[in-house]
Design an enzyme around this catalytic site. Structure first.
Site, PDB file in Angstrom:
ATOM      1  N   LYS A  53       0.783  -1.110   0.052  1.00  0.00           N
ATOM      2  CA  LYS A  53      -0.006   0.019   0.177  1.00  0.00           C
ATOM      3  C   LYS A  53       0.801   1.195   0.005  1.00  0.00           C
ATOM      4  O   LYS A  53       0.619   2.205  -0.681  1.00  0.00           O
ATOM      5  CB  LYS A  53      -0.942  -0.032   1.334  1.00  0.00           C
ATOM      6  CG  LYS A  53      -2.034  -1.066   1.139  1.00  0.00           C
ATOM      7  CD  LYS A  53      -2.855  -1.270   2.170  1.00  0.00           C
ATOM      8  CE  LYS A  53      -3.713  -2.448   2.182  1.00  0.00           C
ATOM      9  NZ  LYS A  53      -4.569  -2.877   3.459  1.00  0.00           N
ATOM     10  N   GLN A  97      -4.629  -1.310   9.618  1.00  0.00           N
ATOM     11  CA  GLN A  97      -4.511  -2.737   9.095  1.00  0.00           C
ATOM     12  C   GLN A  97      -5.172  -3.613   9.862  1.00  0.00           C
ATOM     13  O   GLN A  97      -4.535  -3.549  11.256  1.00  0.00           O
ATOM     14  CB  GLN A  97      -3.004  -2.760   8.609  1.00  0.00           C
ATOM     15  CG  GLN A  97      -2.924  -4.141   7.890  1.00  0.00           C
ATOM     16  CD  GLN A  97      -3.313  -4.154   6.422  1.00  0.00           C
ATOM     17  OE1 GLN A  97      -3.230  -3.422   5.694  1.00  0.00           O
ATOM     18  NE2 GLN A  97      -4.083  -5.387   6.272  1.00  0.00           N
ATOM     19  N   ASP A 120     -10.715   2.784   4.084  1.00  0.00           N
ATOM     20  CA  ASP A 120     -11.093   1.567   3.899  1.00  0.00           C
ATOM     21  C   ASP A 120     -12.502   1.517   3.738  1.00  0.00           C
ATOM     22  O   ASP A 120     -13.055   0.468   3.400  1.00  0.00           O
ATOM     23  CB  ASP A 120     -10.782   0.547   5.200  1.00  0.00           C
ATOM     24  CG  ASP A 120      -9.432  -0.114   4.892  1.00  0.00           C
ATOM     25  OD1 ASP A 120      -8.952  -0.252   3.562  1.00  0.00           O
ATOM     26  OD2 ASP A 120      -8.511  -0.402   5.694  1.00  0.00           O
TER      27      ASP A 120
END
Ligand code: NDP
Length: 283
Positions: A53, A97, A120
């Site tokens: 990422k 994460q 997200d």
């Protein structure tokens, strides 16, 4: 033989457009769009995802802020960091994460991220937005799945879409996005009886189960579009939830693992961050 839906190629072409958008943002506002990536502990898979990422941000012209916290970090201190990032004017998107260590509540942490910075798309406000069809940040994997299906040129409207898996991050939001595209949607899960009777009637089959090669060739309708979300390890090698060798003989289109859904997930994360940067300024 099925045509491969090349997630890498599709990602590369979308990322070119995103890089132009990132540049336009930087020229207009005098700083890069910024994504904060927070990792707690040393889960090996998470390390790879986070590295990918951050590299994708660098290549696209998005500034990344990496926070690597020890596995025994307290929930309180993580929440304090999120508060700080929520208030940081250089940060347009925040990603924590998952999974988090067991002593930290994922629910609490995700709820603490300001919905406008929820890169997200996991915050309850964004999840609700998808349900109600309101403008919101869409979760990356389901949003990428829709792009992959659309890239085939086959219309989603009126098709029977079967999603195997009902997780909050993949299965459920994917079903909602397919519904918004006017598919007729069936969601299957571990308690579904006679799963194959559903999958065999799917014009579009999305497998998000987390069991390697779970969907066999005889569970697929000839001519279907098959999207394999699974990322499973088999003898150290990555494999999907679909038995690719069998499925490619039956399906019309199929995503490979790796090189299908995975790259699109990261691309949608970049898209969410850049869109959120513009939204902050232009609302
Ligand atoms: P979860 O484990 O959260 O959910 C799995 C789902 O599969 C559950 O809804 C479960 O049902 C269902 N399921 C389990 N066993 C069966 C069965 N025998 N028959 C039918 N359904 C079953 O996984 P995620 O949704 O987070 O992820 C799914 C897969 O996608 C994983 O391999 C993951 O690594 C991968 N993934 C890949 C991403 C990418 O970018 N490529 C991103 C996110 C995930 P129930 O609810 O009843 O337990």
């Amino acid at each position: 033989m099925a045509e491969i839906i090349d997630g890498k190629a599709l990602s590369a072409s979308i990322r070119e457009d995103l890089a132009s958008e990132a540049k336009r943002y930087e020229e207009k506002y005098g700083r890069k769009a910024g994504l904060a990536v927070v990792k707690v502990g040393h889960d090996p898979a998470s390390e790879v995802y986070v590295r990918n990422k951050i590299a994708a941000c660098d290549r696209t012209g998005v500034r990344s802020f990496a926070y690597e916290l020890p596995g025994d970090e307290s929930e309180e201190r993580l929440l304090t960091l999120i508060d700080k990032l929520n208030d940081d004017p250089e940060v347009d998107g925040i990603l924590v994460q998952l999974p988090l260590p067991a002593h930290i509540s994922e629910k609490k942490v995700l709820a603490r991220i300001r919905p406008e910075k929820d890169a997200d798309g996991f915050h309850v406000v964004n999840a609700g937005g998808i349900m109600l069809g309101l403008p919101c940040t869409k979760p990356c994997t389901p949003a990428g799945i829709i792009e992959l299906i659309k890239s085939t040129g086959v219309s989603i409207a009126g098709k029977h879409a079967v999603v195997v898996g009902r997780s909050n991050i993949v299965g459920k939001p994917c079903a909602m996005l397919l519904l918004a595209e006017n598919a007729t949607v069936t969601v299957c899960h571990s308690r579904t009886l006679d799963l194959a009777s559903y999958t065999r009637s799917a014009d579009i089959l999305v497998a998000a189960v987390g069991i390697g090669r779970f969907i066999k060739g005889d569970m697929i309708k000839p001519g279907a579009i098959v999207i394999d979300v699974g990322m499973n390890r088999d003898d150290g090698k990555l494999c999907g939830d679909v038995d690719f060798r069998e499925a490619e003989k039956v399906a019309a289109y199929i995503t490979p693992v790796p090189g299908g859904v995975g790259p699109m997930t990261v691309t949608m994360l970049l898209k969410n961050t850049i869109e959120s940067a513009f939204r902050c300024r232009e609302d």
